[in-house]
Write a protein that holds these residues in place. Sequence first.
Motif, short mmCIF file in Angstrom:
data_model
loop_
_atom_site.label_atom_id
_atom_site.label_comp_id
_atom_site.label_asym_id
_atom_site.label_seq_id
_atom_site.Cartn_x
_atom_site.Cartn_y
_atom_site.Cartn_z
N PHE A 123 -40.16 -31.71 13.87
CA PHE A 123 -39.85 -32.60 14.98
C PHE A 123 -39.63 -31.80 16.27
N ASN B 24 -35.42 -39.44 10.36
CA ASN B 24 -35.40 -40.55 11.30
C ASN B 24 -34.79 -40.16 12.63
N THR B 25 -35.54 -40.35 13.70
CA THR B 25 -34.99 -40.17 15.04
C THR B 25 -34.88 -41.50 15.77
N SER C 297 -30.70 -42.71 13.75
CA SER C 297 -30.12 -41.66 14.57
C SER C 297 -28.92 -42.21 15.33
N PRO D 104 -33.75 -35.18 13.85
CA PRO D 104 -33.82 -36.26 12.86
C PRO D 104 -32.63 -36.28 11.91
#
Length: 289
Positions: free
Chosen positions: A117, A159-160, A181, A209
């Motif tokens: 990421f 997951n962001t 997030s 993330p």
Amino acid sequence: MSSAVGWFKGGKAGPTLVFASALTHGDGSGSKDRQVAVPEFRSLAKDGVNRSFAAVYDGRHSPEAAKDAAERLHPILQREDAVVAKNSDEMNWSSEGEERGVQTEEAAMAAALTRAFRAIDEEVIGSLEAHKKRGQTGPLHGVEGLALVQVGEVLYTANTAGTAQAVLCKGGKAVTIAKPSDKGHKEKVADLVDNKLLDEHDTVITVTPVIVRHELEGEACTFVVLASAALTAALKPQQVVDIVDEAIKTSEEGSKQAAAEAALQALQKEATQHGVQNLTAVVALLNWD
């Protein structure tokens, strides 16, 4: 170096994943989102463990960053030692015991996902810097992402995004396997350009993330759905599972691929009835055969 065995829950092959994905936009604005599904995510791994990857990306302001992430993040991740289990001397369960092995694996995968990421962030920031040097404003865009990585019988989510979600069906029940997030999306790309803050590389575009590890429990686990914010705002996780589960059971076609496509179509239809115009989703059937 020893062979990569005993990594990711004892090196079990796990299920293969059969994907169907959709990107729809009915409001006439054009979608800023992207989705990707890679059922054979193991080109560098030689251990017989099944690997796959899927993601949904929520573009901000323009589709450019989401497009870049969809094209670049999984190839970057695919080169990580943790994904291909190359450093088995450090990652071998048999030498560390199960609990220690899980901790080592989780730390290695979390670091790999975070680096991937951040690499996308660096590319976007680099593009902004280049535009700035030429006296141009640069592309004002950002992206949030939710990625799923399967290695054998283990799923990882990164997951962001604030509201995108990953839901696993286990025995007909919805199990949420991604955490949002807590930082949210930092829409500061314009400020970066105007205030010369391009040296602040604190994942300004995607945010670090949130990583979740989930072990599958055999054939009771039947599918996973990744969905963008629009769908998760309209349907609860159990509603999503019920819609997909029913569509799979009533699919007239015999193949897993046809069932996945039928499930996705049913999800799209239900979403439309709930007023969802822009939908980004991936349905992944877990094939244990």
